[in-house]
Write an enzyme that holds these catalytic residues in place. Structure first.
Site, PDB file in Angstrom:
ATOM      1  N   ARG A  74       0.549  -1.731   0.082  1.00 55.59           N
ATOM      2  CA  ARG A  74      -0.020  -0.103   0.339  1.00 55.59           C
ATOM      3  C   ARG A  74       1.034   1.243   0.376  1.00 55.59           C
ATOM      4  O   ARG A  74       1.904   1.246  -0.063  1.00 55.59           O
ATOM      5  CB  ARG A  74      -0.588   0.265   1.257  1.00 55.59           C
ATOM      6  CG  ARG A  74      -0.054  -0.159   3.125  1.00 55.59           C
ATOM      7  CD  ARG A  74      -1.375   0.237   3.693  1.00 55.59           C
ATOM      8  NE  ARG A  74      -0.741   0.266   4.850  1.00 55.59           N
ATOM      9  CZ  ARG A  74      -0.709  -0.019   6.146  1.00 55.59           C
ATOM     10  NH1 ARG A  74      -2.330  -0.027   6.762  1.00 55.59           N
ATOM     11  NH2 ARG A  74      -0.359   0.397   7.278  1.00 55.59           N
ATOM     12  N   ASN A 123      -5.575   7.538   4.460  1.00 50.93           N
ATOM     13  CA  ASN A 123      -5.484   5.924   5.850  1.00 50.93           C
ATOM     14  C   ASN A 123      -3.615   6.992   6.045  1.00 50.93           C
ATOM     15  O   ASN A 123      -3.166   6.300   4.867  1.00 50.93           O
ATOM     16  CB  ASN A 123      -5.788   4.760   5.454  1.00 50.93           C
ATOM     17  CG  ASN A 123      -5.473   3.991   6.625  1.00 50.93           C
ATOM     18  OD1 ASN A 123      -6.171   3.954   7.574  1.00 50.93           O
ATOM     19  ND2 ASN A 123      -3.917   3.233   6.767  1.00 50.93           N
ATOM     20  N   GLU A 124      -3.730   7.352   7.177  1.00 46.93           N
ATOM     21  CA  GLU A 124      -2.097   7.389   7.998  1.00 46.93           C
ATOM     22  C   GLU A 124      -1.439   7.582   6.981  1.00 46.93           C
ATOM     23  O   GLU A 124      -0.044   7.233   5.955  1.00 46.93           O
ATOM     24  CB  GLU A 124      -1.583   5.702   8.510  1.00 46.93           C
ATOM     25  CG  GLU A 124      -2.410   5.278   9.131  1.00 46.93           C
ATOM     26  CD  GLU A 124      -1.681   4.074  10.135  1.00 46.93           C
ATOM     27  OE1 GLU A 124      -1.069   3.760   9.881  1.00 46.93           O
ATOM     28  OE2 GLU A 124      -2.350   3.410  11.281  1.00 46.93           O
ATOM     29  N   GLU A 132      -8.066   4.397  15.026  1.00 50.76           N
ATOM     30  CA  GLU A 132      -8.024   2.735  15.292  1.00 50.76           C
ATOM     31  C   GLU A 132      -7.578   2.753  16.886  1.00 50.76           C
ATOM     32  O   GLU A 132      -6.616   3.288  17.577  1.00 50.76           O
ATOM     33  CB  GLU A 132      -6.773   2.302  14.439  1.00 50.76           C
ATOM     34  CG  GLU A 132      -7.643   2.721  13.274  1.00 50.76           C
ATOM     35  CD  GLU A 132      -5.968   2.204  11.975  1.00 50.76           C
ATOM     36  OE1 GLU A 132      -5.173   1.538  12.522  1.00 50.76           O
ATOM     37  OE2 GLU A 132      -6.595   2.819  10.769  1.00 50.76           O
ATOM     38  N   TRP A 171       3.203  -5.395  13.595  1.00 48.85           N
ATOM     39  CA  TRP A 171       4.348  -4.528  12.860  1.00 48.85           C
ATOM     40  C   TRP A 171       5.271  -4.209  13.809  1.00 48.85           C
ATOM     41  O   TRP A 171       6.602  -3.633  13.352  1.00 48.85           O
ATOM     42  CB  TRP A 171       3.535  -3.935  12.816  1.00 48.85           C
ATOM     43  CG  TRP A 171       3.132  -2.824  13.099  1.00 48.85           C
ATOM     44  CD1 TRP A 171       1.339  -2.898  12.764  1.00 48.85           C
ATOM     45  CD2 TRP A 171       3.164  -1.915  14.268  1.00 48.85           C
ATOM     46  NE1 TRP A 171       0.821  -2.386  14.288  1.00 48.85           N
ATOM     47  CE2 TRP A 171       1.862  -1.182  14.811  1.00 48.85           C
ATOM     48  CE3 TRP A 171       4.518  -1.424  15.147  1.00 48.85           C
ATOM     49  CZ2 TRP A 171       2.013  -0.183  15.367  1.00 48.85           C
ATOM     50  CZ3 TRP A 171       4.340  -0.314  15.945  1.00 48.85           C
ATOM     51  CH2 TRP A 171       3.163   0.283  16.098  1.00 48.85           C
ATOM     52  N   GLU A 175      -1.326  -8.163   7.421  1.00 52.25           N
ATOM     53  CA  GLU A 175      -2.081  -8.400   8.780  1.00 52.25           C
ATOM     54  C   GLU A 175      -2.652  -9.596   9.693  1.00 52.25           C
ATOM     55  O   GLU A 175      -3.526  -9.387  10.544  1.00 52.25           O
ATOM     56  CB  GLU A 175      -2.966  -6.834   9.298  1.00 52.25           C
ATOM     57  CG  GLU A 175      -2.046  -5.408   8.304  1.00 52.25           C
ATOM     58  CD  GLU A 175      -2.501  -4.234   8.927  1.00 52.25           C
ATOM     59  OE1 GLU A 175      -4.060  -4.994   9.121  1.00 52.25           O
ATOM     60  OE2 GLU A 175      -1.860  -3.521   8.672  1.00 52.25           O
ATOM     61  N   GLN A 176      -2.199 -10.600   9.056  1.00 52.97           N
ATOM     62  CA  GLN A 176      -3.053 -11.789   9.305  1.00 52.97           C
ATOM     63  C   GLN A 176      -2.532 -11.911  11.067  1.00 52.97           C
ATOM     64  O   GLN A 176      -3.809 -12.385  11.248  1.00 52.97           O
ATOM     65  CB  GLN A 176      -2.336 -12.858   9.023  1.00 52.97           C
ATOM     66  CG  GLN A 176      -1.098 -13.337   8.559  1.00 52.97           C
ATOM     67  CD  GLN A 176      -0.766 -14.365   7.635  1.00 52.97           C
ATOM     68  OE1 GLN A 176      -0.493 -15.517   8.098  1.00 52.97           O
ATOM     69  NE2 GLN A 176      -1.056 -14.268   6.977  1.00 52.97           N
ATOM     70  N   MET A 177      -1.636 -11.498  11.563  1.00 55.73           N
ATOM     71  CA  MET A 177      -1.279 -11.493  13.170  1.00 55.73           C
ATOM     72  C   MET A 177      -1.777 -10.300  13.369  1.00 55.73           C
ATOM     73  O   MET A 177      -1.257 -10.522  14.823  1.00 55.73           O
ATOM     74  CB  MET A 177       0.655 -11.683  12.400  1.00 55.73           C
ATOM     75  CG  MET A 177       1.232 -13.417  12.030  1.00 55.73           C
ATOM     76  SD  MET A 177       0.728 -14.104  13.180  1.00 55.73           S
ATOM     77  CE  MET A 177       1.029 -14.710  14.260  1.00 55.73           C
ATOM     78  N   HIS A 178      -2.725  -9.597  13.138  1.00 51.99           N
ATOM     79  CA  HIS A 178      -2.791  -7.942  13.725  1.00 51.99           C
ATOM     80  C   HIS A 178      -4.320  -8.943  14.310  1.00 51.99           C
ATOM     81  O   HIS A 178      -5.389  -9.253  14.085  1.00 51.99           O
ATOM     82  CB  HIS A 178      -2.931  -7.028  13.283  1.00 51.99           C
ATOM     83  CG  HIS A 178      -2.958  -6.044  13.304  1.00 51.99           C
ATOM     84  ND1 HIS A 178      -4.297  -5.649  13.928  1.00 51.99           N
ATOM     85  CD2 HIS A 178      -2.851  -5.176  13.391  1.00 51.99           C
ATOM     86  CE1 HIS A 178      -3.762  -4.616  14.647  1.00 51.99           C
ATOM     87  NE2 HIS A 178      -2.886  -4.315  14.269  1.00 51.99           N
TER      88      HIS A 178
END
Lengths: 670, 670, 670
Positions: A114, A152-153, A325, A333, A373-376
């Site tokens: 992104r 976003n950010e 958020e 991350w 982001e699967q571990m988020h």
């Protein structure tokens, strides 16, 4: 809960970030029902779904989004729509490869994650305007829509600066507008040095990759230009949204410890400043904390990191701010990703509310089992079972319900202002002079010292009105802008009611053109503080210079010290071991000639606060206080129980004076 | 002062670096007057003003420089003119983009600082010749002109190596001239290894970016070629200056701890070796010092760093050397930039004079409030007020005036020679074998050990005449050149009067073609030192191998040790814990089979010095001595008072036996 | 010795690596005679001599190699021929520049060392096939030829991944074959996230250089593709060799701690797995060891590093494995290069034999005095004198001769299997989640704990038959493949005879498409181990979570811990301080919810081993055991004498129970 919202649109609400495009449509209605049942009233969607909305250039597919919005609205949820420009589609990059940003090695950053766009790309502006306009036309009047988030950010993944042809053209034009003529630029930049005179604006390059350092003003102007490019891009989006979707808030979700552009200026273009609060990730990567501190606060986050940003972003948009958020479990991350202490998600939420947040929105509804982001974590695990964050969010919702009366009172202005200036941050970064000098780290140390005294603090721009504060603290304001000088001057005219001012080292040490002022530091400040900084030195780690008062060592200088010649009118409150002044004061203005250790800083700021008539309280290191309206909150960031004798148990509306780990107490204060 | 200069052109003088192009013309005369009043007699100008001299290709503007020179000369100042080639104008780069050097990633380094040129660029040679010729034609005969400085700090900002097409063409031609045929190159390089044989010189590339390391001789020959390019460029300038400005000295200002090219060879093309002495910056970046040492010496500089270079550069041009830039306050370019101890600028100046400097010239007259070096101090602050450095310079000028008689005596040759060899430095860098092996660090440790014994030392090339020294120490001479072998052979023929020789590990371990010698290390040295280095090992930090003599542990090996088989004729003075020889001697020649700790190194060198009939004195760690003519100096680099019982108070012409921090004493010695 | 070979082709032999092209032809016969006299029976040649064999495209020069082979064979040596493809000639690169690999910065890696080729280059496949075919045609039937080595150390110098156009084309084709349609890829990769959907396989790029991280499955598929490219390249060579040189073994020499491609898969294409054992270099660069450990084992190598790889490579080719290059003295390529302890070369050789090596071949016959490896020792020094390694090799040869009877017994399968999975290694690397998570480090810690219990271990692929082991340990198997699940299922069907299974954290935490399993970790394993990993956290260095059993602290979690919900059927053998399960068991299956400290890991594995009926013995930290046939060996990796009361002195056939530093003992065991 809906009643609360209706009764006072500014009373705090809870929300969540949701990505319908990532889940089967059959799940949407159930998700929406569970959100409401959990006590959430706001849902943010859309901000990464460009390709789903516009699968090919100019071809739009709104069906899925129509249905998603309808489903969520039907469940009673208010909608925040994000423009999806942080994730440009592949077809756009393929049609216009120049949209991709160029890194410091001259390589185009490829598609596949992104933020692969260049703020200076005209093609990207055009494509962004098209999708934003199309979204706003379709959903701008939707009754459930309460706000727009732009992009976003901005700046995440180090994406403010791009070294593209478009950026270079833009930079040259920006310089031409700023300096008028190339002689003007040569003069302002001091290009007589090292034969750097140029003959045309087209000869300016990027300030990187040179044999030696670039001219600091060259680097600074490039940062200023890049900041203006971000502002220009965001304004383009905000203008379209305001035109086509009147009455809805426009906001952006900022990040922590981030100063890549002039955030205060962007605040003028927004209705609400939102930010993304990840206390554990932010603590793990906070290189200015010691290893011991990072371990100590691994599961609660440093007690001042969320608060610092709450107080900062409250200052951007006239007091209106959200947590867009909120960390709801481990993130993915940071180098190391800890599990929050049980209760910590609830405590963070209450801390944000205590600081005046209108909304705390959790990231994200459900952990996604695939992609980056699967571990988020989220409020729910990826198998759709409720996770700890979800349980704690539901608990907060119930507690808020029971406190809705007291929570609807407005947040009052603090008595202490701490001045934040992004331009001074850039100057510090470009010319640290000592390798461990860091603008945000310095401001954070001062903030933390004040908060450990139990004080509430407003973080404000140097241009903010300052007259009504009791104490104004100014750490590291390298360039003193005109508005701040005007505030000082005005204060001099009403001495009895003026704030106490506290200035840190390096104040006023540079002009707008990144030069040493004609009369040396502190420049214009010498009008009120008659001293001259003759020399400075940065102190290698391991060097500590002792500071004395009344024959006692009261602390040490670290990282930075100054050699000051002070007018006789100044009071010297402490001296270095070689006799040079260390702490100075002149009427209501105080100055510290060094970075000093935390204990000394806290003690010195305590004296200043007391001189300003403020009540201070030395708090245990894991305890923090914050007042909202007439509710006084206390938070325990440690892993031991804290007993708070000063908390009136009978007045407690939340918790009690025995504060467990991750505990929150609130009582009605006078 | 002028009289002193006239009486003895070699008596020491003070000077300053000045940049008229950076200041309003109205300030020049006043500046010149104040320079003279301060006791300065020499001023260096011009070395970064190319664009002011030649604002467009072939168009010269000499008016301002004519007037600047006239103003300075009129005040009685002697002029050193720098050629401005370290800062090529933008118009030149625009006309010939190939002038810019190419970094190791293949990127052209852009304009915007300095040293943005490639030594192999024919266009840059032509443009340089033109400006140097024009300057020399105009000012070469000016009566105030005493010297020319070529360019500025060759190699600063890592600019010796360029990976440009011009460099590659040059390198191939250089190899062709060196090896004659490609078969010769294949043979000399050992290209049978890894199928590296090539068929033509055009197939040679740069020794970087390869999957595995390049062949060491490939890397070494590239370093040799690059060195020759710098020499060729400098010779071009020197030839023009000599032709058009006879009778003036030609010099270059070298840097500290720098061996990017063959400095001894360049010495043959110069009249004077100048260097730029920044003790605090050099200490802060000296990675071979421990953190504790860098903190300990943060404000005085390591006591041996200036002296090491004074003694080194005295060896380049037949004894003639200057300090062209002397640190006069904090610098701006180290990670941390400390303030010198009060008195330290004076002490550094006297240390240089004690070592025989003809001139000590401060950098710079006045701090510039803008551009890259705005945080670099000068004799005056940027507001034109006198700074500490200026006060101390004036004090030295007065003291020199009072001592002019004794100071006009010539510096005599030291009794100790330490051999420095740039080629061995390149070999060490290319093939360290242990990650912390560093040529200059090794030489510096030996130098420091000798100087802590109170000895005066000459740093000399391996080709220097060595017969008249009492002690010759040779640390890390990986390649033993023919002249050194000749010196050894000659010494053998007059045993009674020959020096004591001390060799460090790795001596003679490589041939000219970067090979292990046929009979193993120490190669040709085995003729005089009948031993064979069977194996070596590098020692990871934390590994220490104990060394024993007479049943006692006398020290430890660090970083490096060797396994030596010694002929029975050799005396084994100490052994490692496994019985292998550690310290060996054979007549007047000694050898140490390891890098040893500082205490052992000093003790062993002390024995060698005593064997050479030299008187040694173990000095406190902050004290250093140096003799000039019949004046004996003592310097205190510490922050405590040192009492020196061995200093005859009545003979003191400067200071006294009670030496304060940063103190200097001098007395007439027998 | 030749008789031994004849009597049992699998009895261990000694060999050496030799490079006739680097030495004068006159030396060859003498070298060969001395090899035989030293007891060596095998010699490897040829693997870097492409340019000597094929000096120009299609022009071959076999004369020198014919004579070299004849000379060696005549002396009775068996020949291993290496294909020379690891060192492509310059003429090839010049004709086809695209053969050079492209680094992560997009730069072609130039000629001048080795491994400068791209596995995806069709031109390189063609040129490789030509030289391999030509060699095989000429020497394939030579009676002295016993084996072919393909290429050399695939992946050395980080050369598996190349970012070339050919690789990109190959990757896209690979993806097309794997996923069939771009929709399939979008679905499998989860490209709904961040708008990453693509419209064609031609839109896939490399997973590097992006603003944010690439999608993990994108990175993983690129690793899988690259692995397949290496397999394809090797198979091409193996097919040619098998066709033209029947009856000879085909092997490759692998490296230590290397998992750049699927080595188990390559094992199917080879007859013998060989590896290159450099214990000291491997220890020096083992970043997962502490500094203290690297110093402690600097001269012996970590006691488990050679054994780990012996046991690993024994598992690749149905039990057949060689040490192709055995360190015989200091190496040149580690940051620090230590000298082996006296006796260590012998001990390493015996350790390899004890583990079942068919051949231990020393690197190299003679140290080469030039080029990149000039500081790499050999059996002989560069002056051709015998070096320590040579003396120790000769000693081993004599000892082997005296033990030839017992050594000809086959190595039996171990009772303990440790599962190694390269794909799980890639997943760990792509998504460590904690910065110090490292697949090989984890597997090595488990291996080391088992070996410190005196156990013999087989390292096996997840697809290996596991039913006959007593104990199967599975550390870090992130993706549980179908064969392993089948082994588990089969074991369930014969409970009395099934192995005890031990699983580490993260087991089964990802699917084949790098997703979290639908029911969370441990995925399919939950069928046998009814638990669910609800959350994980990585622990910053300094964080230690205590683990309790029976009211005692029994150890600590480091680096990683999990929050597990366990079915009531599971036994909870230990808990974290917060009460969550730490050690679990369910019938024959055990699970640890963390990375635990070495003592706890050893203790827990000891219990598991005992449950499996295995006898364990807690060994001193420098002692290791290993059994071959009915010979039991003991090795002392320390520098102190170890007395081993459990060793029956009378049964010793080598050494004795008093084991000196670097000592070896062997006795006949029951």
């Amino acid at each position: 809960m809906n009643n609360v919202v209706a009764a006072s649109p500014r009373a705090p609400q809870l929300g969540v970030c949701y990505y319908p495009e990532q889940w089967p449509e059959s799940q949407w209605a159930g998700d929406a029902q569970r959100m409401r049942a959990m006590g959430l009233s706001v849902v943010r969607i859309g901000e990464f779904a460009w390709t789903r909305m516009e699968p090919a250039a100019g071809t739009f597919d709104w069906g899925w989004l129509d249905r998603a919005i309808a489903t969520l609205a039907q469940a009673g949820l208010k909608i925040v729509l994000g423009t999806p420009t942080a994730a440009p589609p592949h077809w756009l990059l393929q049609a216009c490869p120049d949209i991709a940003p160029v890194d410091a090695q001259g390589r185009r950053k490829p598609f596949g994650s992104r933020r692969h766009y260049d703020f200076s790309s005209p093609e990207f502006h055009a494509a962004s305007a098209r999708i934003v306009r199309a979204m706003a036309q379709r959903y701008g009047q939707h009754p459930a829509l309460i706000a727009w988030q732009t992009d976003n950010e901005y700046g995440c993944h180090d994406t403010i600066l791009s070294y593209s042809d478009a950026a270079l053209r833009g930079f040259r034009g920006w310089l031409q507008r700023r300096y008028g003529s190339v002689d003007g630029l040569n003069e302002a930049w001091g290009n007589a040095f090292w034969s750097m005179q140029i003959g045309s604006f087209d000869e300016v390059g990027f300030p990187i990759g040179l044999p030696a350092n670039a001219n600091p003003i060259h680097a600074l102007d490039f940062r200023r230009f890049a900041s203006d490019e971000v502002l220009r891009y965001n304004r383009m989006q905000a203008d379209i949204l305001r035109e086509l979707s009147p009455g809805r808030d426009v906001l952006h979700n900022f990040m922590g410890f981030f100063g890549g552009f002039e955030l205060h200026q962007m605040g003028h273009d927004l209705d609400v400043a939102a930010w993304d609060s990840y206390p554990l990730g932010s603590t793990d990567i906070a290189s200015f904390l010691s290893e011991a501190e990072r371990v100590r606060w691994a599961r609660s986050g440093h007690p001042d990191i969320p608060a610092f940003h709450h107080d900062l972003y409250r200052g951007l948009c006239r007091g209106r701010w959200w947590v867009m958020e909120q960390q709801a479990g481990p993130v993915n991350w940071a180098p190391w990703n800890a599990e929050p202490l049980p209760g910590m998600v609830r405590a963070w939420t209450w801390e944000a509310i205590a600081h005046g947040a209108e909304l705390v929105s959790y990231f994200r509804w459900r952990q996604l089992p695939y992609a980056q982001e699967q571990m988020h974590s989220g409020l729910n695990a990826s198998d759709d079972s409720l996770d700890i964050g979800g349980r704690e969010a539901a608990q907060v919702a119930l507690e808020m319900q029971s406190l809705r009366g007291v929570l609807s009172m407005p947040t009052s202005r603090a008595r202490v202002a701490l001045v934040i200036d992004y331009g001074s941050g850039w100057m510090t970064e470009i010319q640290p002079h000592g390798a461990d000098m860091d603008y945000f780290a310095g401001a954070f140390r001062w903030y933390s010292a004040l908060r450990q005294l139990g004080l509430d603090i407003d973080l404000v721009a140097a241009s903010a009105p300052l007259a009504d504060y009791g104490l104004v603290v100014v750490p590291g304001l390298i360039h003193l802008s005109d508005p701040l000088m005007a505030s000082l001057r005005a204060a001099q005219r009403r001495p009895g009611r003026a704030p106490v001012w506290v200035f840190g080292p390096r104040s006023g040490s540079k002009t707008e053109h990144f030069r040493i002022p004609a009369g040396l530091a502190p420049g214009a400040l010498a009008e009120f503080l008659p001293l001259q900084v003759r020399r400075v030195e940065s102190l290698r780690p391991g060097r500590r210079v002792s500071i004395h008062a009344d024959g006692q060592v009261i602390g040490h200088a670290l990282r930075w010290r100054e050699f000051v010649e002070a007018d006789a009118a100044l009071a010297i409150d402490a001296r270095f071991d070689d006799g040079h002044p260390a702490l100075l004061s002149h009427g209501a203005i105080r100055y510290v000639c060094a970075d000093v250790d935390g204990d000394l800083l806290r003690g010195w700021l305590e004296l200043a606060a007391q001189a300003a008539g403020l009540r201070t309280r030395r708090l245990p290191d894991a305890l923090r206080l914050r007042r909202r309206g007439n509710l006084q909150f206390a938070f325990n960031y440690g892993s031991e129980v804290l007993n708070l004798p000063f908390v009136p148990e009978s007045d407690c509306v939340l918790g009690s004076p025995e504060l467990p780990p991750a505990g929150v107490a609130a009582w009605v204060a006078s």
